[in-house]
Design a protein around this motif. Structure first.
Motif, PDB file in Angstrom:
ATOM      1  N   ARG A  28       0.829  -1.206   0.000  1.00 17.98           N
ATOM      2  CA  ARG A  28       0.000   0.000   0.000  1.00 17.98           C
ATOM      3  C   ARG A  28       0.863   1.256   0.000  1.00 17.98           C
ATOM      4  O   ARG A  28       0.629   2.199  -0.767  1.00 17.98           O
ATOM      5  CB  ARG A  28      -0.910  -0.006   1.239  1.00 17.98           C
ATOM      6  N   MET A  29       1.873   1.254   0.861  1.00 18.19           N
ATOM      7  CA  MET A  29       2.699   2.445   1.002  1.00 18.19           C
ATOM      8  C   MET A  29       3.396   2.805  -0.306  1.00 18.19           C
ATOM      9  O   MET A  29       3.470   3.977  -0.698  1.00 18.19           O
ATOM     10  CB  MET A  29       3.718   2.205   2.126  1.00 18.19           C
ATOM     11  N   SER A  30       3.897   1.808  -1.034  1.00 20.14           N
ATOM     12  CA  SER A  30       4.581   2.094  -2.302  1.00 20.14           C
ATOM     13  C   SER A  30       3.607   2.635  -3.341  1.00 20.14           C
ATOM     14  O   SER A  30       3.951   3.528  -4.123  1.00 20.14           O
ATOM     15  CB  SER A  30       5.293   0.844  -2.820  1.00 20.14           C
ATOM     16  N   HIS A  31       2.374   2.120  -3.339  1.00 23.58           N
ATOM     17  CA  HIS A  31       1.359   2.664  -4.252  1.00 23.58           C
ATOM     18  C   HIS A  31       0.985   4.094  -3.854  1.00 23.58           C
ATOM     19  O   HIS A  31       0.791   4.957  -4.732  1.00 23.58           O
ATOM     20  CB  HIS A  31       0.114   1.780  -4.260  1.00 23.58           C
ATOM     21  N   TYR A  32       0.869   4.365  -2.557  1.00 27.44           N
ATOM     22  CA  TYR A  32       0.576   5.727  -2.126  1.00 27.44           C
ATOM     23  C   TYR A  32       1.668   6.681  -2.588  1.00 27.44           C
ATOM     24  O   TYR A  32       1.388   7.792  -3.061  1.00 27.44           O
ATOM     25  CB  TYR A  32       0.474   5.790  -0.599  1.00 27.44           C
ATOM     26  N   CYS A  33       2.928   6.251  -2.452  1.00 24.44           N
ATOM     27  CA  CYS A  33       4.042   7.074  -2.930  1.00 24.44           C
ATOM     28  C   CYS A  33       3.894   7.373  -4.416  1.00 24.44           C
ATOM     29  O   CYS A  33       4.079   8.516  -4.861  1.00 24.44           O
ATOM     30  CB  CYS A  33       5.366   6.365  -2.672  1.00 24.44           C
ATOM     31  N   ARG A  34       3.590   6.351  -5.179  1.00 23.86           N
ATOM     32  CA  ARG A  34       3.426   6.525  -6.632  1.00 23.86           C
ATOM     33  C   ARG A  34       2.330   7.534  -6.939  1.00 23.86           C
ATOM     34  O   ARG A  34       2.518   8.447  -7.771  1.00 23.86           O
ATOM     35  CB  ARG A  34       3.095   5.175  -7.262  1.00 23.86           C
ATOM     36  N   LEU A  35       1.189   7.413  -6.274  1.00 26.66           N
ATOM     37  CA  LEU A  35       0.055   8.290  -6.564  1.00 26.66           C
ATOM     38  C   LEU A  35       0.336   9.730  -6.142  1.00 26.66           C
ATOM     39  O   LEU A  35      -0.008  10.672  -6.865  1.00 26.66           O
ATOM     40  CB  LEU A  35      -1.195   7.762  -5.856  1.00 26.66           C
ATOM     41  N   ILE A  36       0.958   9.923  -4.983  1.00 29.62           N
ATOM     42  CA  ILE A  36       1.303  11.281  -4.544  1.00 29.62           C
ATOM     43  C   ILE A  36       2.356  11.875  -5.472  1.00 29.62           C
ATOM     44  O   ILE A  36       2.293  13.055  -5.840  1.00 29.62           O
ATOM     45  CB  ILE A  36       1.797  11.275  -3.088  1.00 29.62           C
ATOM     46  N   GLY A  37       3.334  11.048  -5.884  1.00 26.44           N
ATOM     47  CA  GLY A  37       4.355  11.521  -6.813  1.00 26.44           C
ATOM     48  C   GLY A  37       3.765  11.967  -8.133  1.00 26.44           C
ATOM     49  O   GLY A  37       4.150  13.007  -8.687  1.00 26.44           O
ATOM     50  N   GLU A  38       2.815  11.190  -8.660  1.00 28.25           N
ATOM     51  CA  GLU A  38       2.150  11.574  -9.906  1.00 28.25           C
ATOM     52  C   GLU A  38       1.403  12.897  -9.729  1.00 28.25           C
ATOM     53  O   GLU A  38       1.481  13.790 -10.571  1.00 28.25           O
ATOM     54  CB  GLU A  38       1.185  10.476 -10.339  1.00 28.25           C
ATOM     55  N   ALA A  39       0.672  13.015  -8.616  1.00 23.99           N
ATOM     56  CA  ALA A  39      -0.095  14.238  -8.371  1.00 23.99           C
ATOM     57  C   ALA A  39       0.811  15.441  -8.164  1.00 23.99           C
ATOM     58  O   ALA A  39       0.425  16.578  -8.442  1.00 23.99           O
ATOM     59  CB  ALA A  39      -1.002  14.045  -7.159  1.00 23.99           C
ATOM     60  N   ALA A  40       2.033  15.205  -7.687  1.00 23.38           N
ATOM     61  CA  ALA A  40       2.991  16.296  -7.472  1.00 23.38           C
ATOM     62  C   ALA A  40       3.721  16.687  -8.749  1.00 23.38           C
ATOM     63  O   ALA A  40       4.522  17.629  -8.738  1.00 23.38           O
ATOM     64  CB  ALA A  40       4.006  15.897  -6.401  1.00 23.38           C
ATOM     65  N   ARG A  90      -5.297  15.393  -3.778  1.00 22.26           N
ATOM     66  CA  ARG A  90      -5.742  14.949  -5.102  1.00 22.26           C
ATOM     67  C   ARG A  90      -5.590  13.440  -5.270  1.00 22.26           C
ATOM     68  O   ARG A  90      -6.386  12.803  -5.964  1.00 22.26           O
ATOM     69  CB  ARG A  90      -4.952  15.675  -6.200  1.00 22.26           C
ATOM     70  N   ALA A  91      -4.557  12.898  -4.645  1.00 21.75           N
ATOM     71  CA  ALA A  91      -4.308  11.460  -4.774  1.00 21.75           C
ATOM     72  C   ALA A  91      -5.184  10.624  -3.848  1.00 21.75           C
ATOM     73  O   ALA A  91      -5.315   9.406  -4.051  1.00 21.75           O
ATOM     74  CB  ALA A  91      -2.836  11.165  -4.482  1.00 21.75           C
ATOM     75  N   LEU A  92      -5.783  11.247  -2.839  1.00 22.92           N
ATOM     76  CA  LEU A  92      -6.471  10.499  -1.786  1.00 22.92           C
ATOM     77  C   LEU A  92      -7.544   9.544  -2.291  1.00 22.92           C
ATOM     78  O   LEU A  92      -7.603   8.388  -1.824  1.00 22.92           O
ATOM     79  CB  LEU A  92      -7.057  11.480  -0.763  1.00 22.92           C
ATOM     80  N   PRO A  93      -8.434   9.939  -3.225  1.00 23.21           N
ATOM     81  CA  PRO A  93      -9.448   8.974  -3.671  1.00 23.21           C
ATOM     82  C   PRO A  93      -8.844   7.685  -4.236  1.00 23.21           C
ATOM     83  O   PRO A  93      -9.331   6.589  -3.943  1.00 23.21           O
ATOM     84  CB  PRO A  93     -10.218   9.757  -4.748  1.00 23.21           C
ATOM     85  N   ARG A  94      -7.777   7.811  -5.013  1.00 29.29           N
ATOM     86  CA  ARG A  94      -7.141   6.603  -5.562  1.00 29.29           C
ATOM     87  C   ARG A  94      -6.370   5.845  -4.484  1.00 29.29           C
ATOM     88  O   ARG A  94      -6.268   4.615  -4.521  1.00 29.29           O
ATOM     89  CB  ARG A  94      -6.218   6.986  -6.726  1.00 29.29           C
ATOM     90  N   MET A  95      -5.826   6.558  -3.503  1.00 22.90           N
ATOM     91  CA  MET A  95      -5.151   5.895  -2.395  1.00 22.90           C
ATOM     92  C   MET A  95      -6.131   5.013  -1.620  1.00 22.90           C
ATOM     93  O   MET A  95      -5.778   3.899  -1.198  1.00 22.90           O
ATOM     94  CB  MET A  95      -4.512   6.933  -1.478  1.00 22.90           C
ATOM     95  N   LEU A  96      -7.339   5.493  -1.438  1.00 20.56           N
ATOM     96  CA  LEU A  96      -8.334   4.711  -0.707  1.00 20.56           C
ATOM     97  C   LEU A  96      -8.749   3.463  -1.485  1.00 20.56           C
ATOM     98  O   LEU A  96      -9.040   2.414  -0.894  1.00 20.56           O
ATOM     99  CB  LEU A  96      -9.551   5.577  -0.392  1.00 20.56           C
ATOM    100  N   ARG A  97      -8.738   3.560  -2.799  1.00 19.85           N
ATOM    101  CA  ARG A  97      -9.030   2.361  -3.601  1.00 19.85           C
ATOM    102  C   ARG A  97      -7.897   1.344  -3.455  1.00 19.85           C
ATOM    103  O   ARG A  97      -8.144   0.130  -3.407  1.00 19.85           O
ATOM    104  CB  ARG A  97      -9.245   2.749  -5.067  1.00 19.85           C
ATOM    105  N   ILE A  98      -6.656   1.841  -3.399  1.00 21.60           N
ATOM    106  CA  ILE A  98      -5.512   0.952  -3.160  1.00 21.60           C
ATOM    107  C   ILE A  98      -5.653   0.295  -1.792  1.00 21.60           C
ATOM    108  O   ILE A  98      -5.407  -0.912  -1.626  1.00 21.60           O
ATOM    109  CB  ILE A  98      -4.189   1.733  -3.251  1.00 21.60           C
ATOM    110  N   ARG A  99      -6.034   1.066  -0.782  1.00 16.38           N
ATOM    111  CA  ARG A  99      -6.199   0.523   0.570  1.00 16.38           C
ATOM    112  C   ARG A  99      -7.217  -0.611   0.580  1.00 16.38           C
ATOM    113  O   ARG A  99      -7.026  -1.640   1.241  1.00 16.38           O
ATOM    114  CB  ARG A  99      -6.627   1.635   1.531  1.00 16.38           C
ATOM    115  N   GLU A 100      -8.305  -0.414  -0.139  1.00 10.90           N
ATOM    116  CA  GLU A 100      -9.325  -1.456  -0.213  1.00 10.90           C
ATOM    117  C   GLU A 100      -8.814  -2.674  -0.976  1.00 10.90           C
ATOM    118  O   GLU A 100      -9.032  -3.824  -0.581  1.00 10.90           O
ATOM    119  CB  GLU A 100     -10.581  -0.903  -0.880  1.00 10.90           C
ATOM    120  N   GLN A 101      -8.107  -2.415  -2.069  1.00 17.14           N
ATOM    121  CA  GLN A 101      -7.616  -3.518  -2.906  1.00 17.14           C
ATOM    122  C   GLN A 101      -6.610  -4.384  -2.168  1.00 17.14           C
ATOM    123  O   GLN A 101      -6.602  -5.611  -2.317  1.00 17.14           O
ATOM    124  CB  GLN A 101      -6.973  -2.943  -4.172  1.00 17.14           C
ATOM    125  N   PHE A 102      -5.754  -3.755  -1.357  1.00 13.79           N
ATOM    126  CA  PHE A 102      -4.696  -4.490  -0.670  1.00 13.79           C
ATOM    127  C   PHE A 102      -4.922  -4.550   0.842  1.00 13.79           C
ATOM    128  O   PHE A 102      -3.977  -4.564   1.625  1.00 13.79           O
ATOM    129  CB  PHE A 102      -3.331  -3.864  -0.977  1.00 13.79           C
TER     130      PHE A 102
END
Length: 363
Positions: A173-185, A328-340
């Motif tokens: 989860r953490m690595s996906h969150y990093c990816r999503l925040i990095g993209e949004a940044a 901005r990344a939070l909605p997709r982060m929550l989907r990652i949290r649910e998925q994993f």
């Protein structure tokens, strides 16, 4: 079932149709030929799939000269590898030197000799085929090495997590969150991928922390806290110093993901942009996942409270410039949290219980 070898395609470029006809008569029995009577047309054909395997190029043409065509071909990432042979009446030594300096592989003087044309074309097509096959093998081997390296990084990350209890899919989860925040940044694709692949090793230093500290069910005393705070440096030592971009990023994240924007973090008390950007992103991703954790001695936080905690740390704990990308990344982060989500519904909270003052009553 065997297949006939692919027939090479040669692009003939000359503003004089008779010259193209002569070259076509020599080459057409052996190769597919395409023609262009201007430099502009040659550039369009060269950039369009299927691309030619070789270009025979006149130098003196109206509009864009052959020299300029060659220069543009070699400047384009999609066309720079196509071999170019100049076919021209300009046969002085300095002319040849200029053409070769622009990236041409050979020079054929007019009037042409059919035997020389066929021999030169055959030679350079063979070299081009060898180079492409070598490039394919290098790419395949590089990909294999990258995948192997990534598996090692992931396994080391998991090794650190297995030292903790009920860690579940935290590093995923953490690595996906990093990816999503990095993209949004606004990080580029390469940087985002590096961040995504390097971040699983953020807590590898936990391997060097005593079980009595790492697995303690409750707040840490001063001595234990000092030991826990060594895990970033231990992680950096485990990863080591490398020229490899991915391992260099992994080391920076492991070493600096507990630094704070205001300089009150550890181990180096770095502040602001002195903290590597990837480590600043990892800090947000790591703590956010920890706050959403449920453990026997700690209830998980709600998404709203966890997000509010991150936002409240803007300018003190976290880079203020990353708060809006986090939102901005939070909605997709929550989907990652649910998925994993972990099978037992428990998420890793080592960071929350040991490293977040006031988050749950811990030091």
């Amino acid at each position: 079932m065997s297949h006939a070898p692919r027939q090479s395609t040669i692009l003939l470029v000359d503003d004089v149709p008779d010259n193209i006809d002569i070259l076509g008569q020599v080459l057409s029995p052996h190769y597919r030929t395409r023609v262009a009577i201007s430099g502009e047309r040659a550039l369009k054909i060269a950039a369009t799939a299927p691309q030619p395997d070789l270009i025979l190029l006149d130098v003196r043409m109206p509009g864009i000269s052959g020299y300029e065509v060659c220069k543009r071909l070699k400047a384009g990432p999609e066309t720079r590898d196509i071999p170019v042979i100049f076919v021209t009446t300009m046969s002085e030594t300095e002319d040849e030197a200029h053409g070769l300096a622009l990236g041409a592989v050979d020079y054929i003087a007019k009037p042409i000799s059919p035997a020389i044309v066929l021999a030169r074309v055959r030679t350079h097509l063979a070299l081009y085929d060898q180079n492409r096959e070598l490039a394919r093998q290098v790419h395949a081997r590089t990909l294999e090495l990258f995948n192997t390296r990534q598996q090692i990084i992931n396994r080391l990350g998991r090794a650190a997590e297995f030292r903790d209890i009920e860690t579940g899919n935290h590093i995923i989860r953490m690595s996906h969150y990093c990816r999503l925040i990095g993209e949004a940044a606004g990080l580029g694709e390469k940087a985002v991928q590096t961040l995504y692949h390097a971040s699983p090793m953020h807590d590898v230093g936990k391997i060097g922390i005593r079980d009595t500290v790492l697995l303690k069910n409750g707040p840490l005393n001063e001595e234990e806290w000092a030991m826990m705070k060594r895990h970033p440096e231990i992680g950096a030592e485990i990863i080591g110093t490398h020229n490899d971009e991915l391992l260099r990023a992994a080391r920076e994240i492991a070493l600096y993901h507990h630094e704070r924007w205001d300089g009150s973090g550890y181990p180096a008390s770095l502040a602001g942009e002195a903290i590597p950007l990837m480590a600043r992103i990892a800090a947000i991703a790591d703590v956010f996942d920890a706050l959403l954790t449920s453990r026997p001695y700690k209830a998980s936080w709600s998404v709203e409270d966890a997000a509010a905690y991150i936002e409240a740390g803007s300018g003190s704990h976290y880079d203020p410039g990353l708060i809006e990308p986090f939102r901005r990344a939070l909605p997709r982060m929550l989907r990652i949290r649910e998925q994993f989500a972990d099978a037992l519904g428990t998420l890793d909270d080592t960071e929350a219980t040991h490293h977040i003052p006031g988050a749950d009553g811990a030091v």
